[in-house]
Write a protein that holds these residues in place. Structure first.
Motif, short mmCIF file in Angstrom:
data_model
loop_
_atom_site.label_atom_id
_atom_site.label_comp_id
_atom_site.label_asym_id
_atom_site.label_seq_id
_atom_site.Cartn_x
_atom_site.Cartn_y
_atom_site.Cartn_z
N UNK A 101 -30.99 57.96 17.41
CA UNK A 101 -31.13 58.75 16.18
C UNK A 101 -29.85 58.68 15.36
N UNK A 102 -28.71 58.71 16.02
CA UNK A 102 -27.44 58.61 15.30
C UNK A 102 -27.23 57.21 14.74
N UNK A 103 -27.68 56.22 15.48
CA UNK A 103 -27.51 54.83 15.03
C UNK A 103 -28.27 54.57 13.74
N UNK A 104 -29.41 55.23 13.56
CA UNK A 104 -30.20 55.03 12.33
C UNK A 104 -29.46 55.53 11.10
N UNK A 105 -28.55 56.46 11.30
CA UNK A 105 -27.86 57.09 10.17
C UNK A 105 -26.55 56.37 9.79
N UNK A 106 -26.20 55.35 10.51
CA UNK A 106 -24.99 54.61 10.18
C UNK A 106 -25.17 53.88 8.86
N UNK A 107 -24.11 53.93 8.04
CA UNK A 107 -24.16 53.22 6.76
C UNK A 107 -22.97 52.29 6.67
N UNK A 108 -23.16 51.21 5.97
CA UNK A 108 -22.11 50.22 5.78
C UNK A 108 -22.70 48.83 5.85
N UNK A 109 -21.98 47.88 5.26
CA UNK A 109 -22.49 46.51 5.26
C UNK A 109 -21.70 45.58 6.17
N UNK A 110 -20.51 46.02 6.59
CA UNK A 110 -19.71 45.20 7.49
C UNK A 110 -19.51 45.95 8.80
N UNK A 111 -19.05 45.23 9.81
CA UNK A 111 -18.80 45.84 11.12
C UNK A 111 -17.74 46.94 11.00
N UNK A 112 -16.70 46.70 10.21
CA UNK A 112 -15.63 47.68 10.06
C UNK A 112 -16.15 48.97 9.42
N UNK A 113 -16.98 48.83 8.39
CA UNK A 113 -17.56 50.00 7.73
C UNK A 113 -18.46 50.78 8.68
#
Length: 162
Positions: A101-113
């Motif tokens: 559930x937390x993984x779905x909320x990750x935002x960003x386009x690069x690994x660092x973000x």
């Protein structure tokens, strides 16, 4: 001098105009002949319409086929980019110990973000504590957080039990 236009057809009749000349009256046959001639002239203007329409139809399918292929390529590229982003999000979530559930909320386009966002998420919501699926949740912790006492009910069928 007023004209009576209600009984005479426009453009025809025997009334006299401002110049004083008499206008000619047409018979039904003459009117049909005049209309027929005018229709013939109009049809001649558009005589090659069917040929032009056929040429346009022949040219258009090749264009639409190219457009269809371009649309399919764009859709495939979008699906591939979405799949790559989802995979990267899953890798970062697993590395940081996030739940699904937390993984779905990750935002960003690069690994660092994504990693920075995962760190913020863990900091804001209290670490990636993994609970075992067989373990029962600690209800007293919830009661302490919300300030409500935990209810301890006993069934009515067992009066000897305290």
């Amino acid at each position: 001098m007023s004209e009576d236009t209600s009984t005479n057809p426009p453009g025809g009749g025997t009334s006299t105009g401002a110049s004083g000349t008499a206008e000619k009256m047409f018979t039904q046959a003459e009117v049909e002949r005049i209309i027929g001639e005018r229709l013939k002239r109009e049809r001649e203007k558009y005589a090659d319409y069917d040929e032009l329409k056929k040429r346009a139809e022949e040219a258009d399918p090749s264009k639409s086929e190219l457009q269809k292929l371009a649309d399919r390529v764009a859709a495939a590229e979008k699906r591939a980019a979405d799949a790559e982003a989802k995979q990267l999000r899953a890798e970062v979530a697993q590395a940081k110990g996030l739940t699904a559930a937390q993984a779905k909320r990750l935002t960003g386009s690069t690994r660092e973000e994504l990693e920075a966002d995962a760190d913020e998420l863990l900091e804001a919501f209290g670490g990636g504590k993994k609970t075992e699926p067989d373990a029962e949740p600690d209800e007293s912790a919830g009661a302490a957080i919300f300030g409500r006492p935990k209810e301890r009910l006993t069934p009515g069928a067992a009066p000897d039990r305290e």
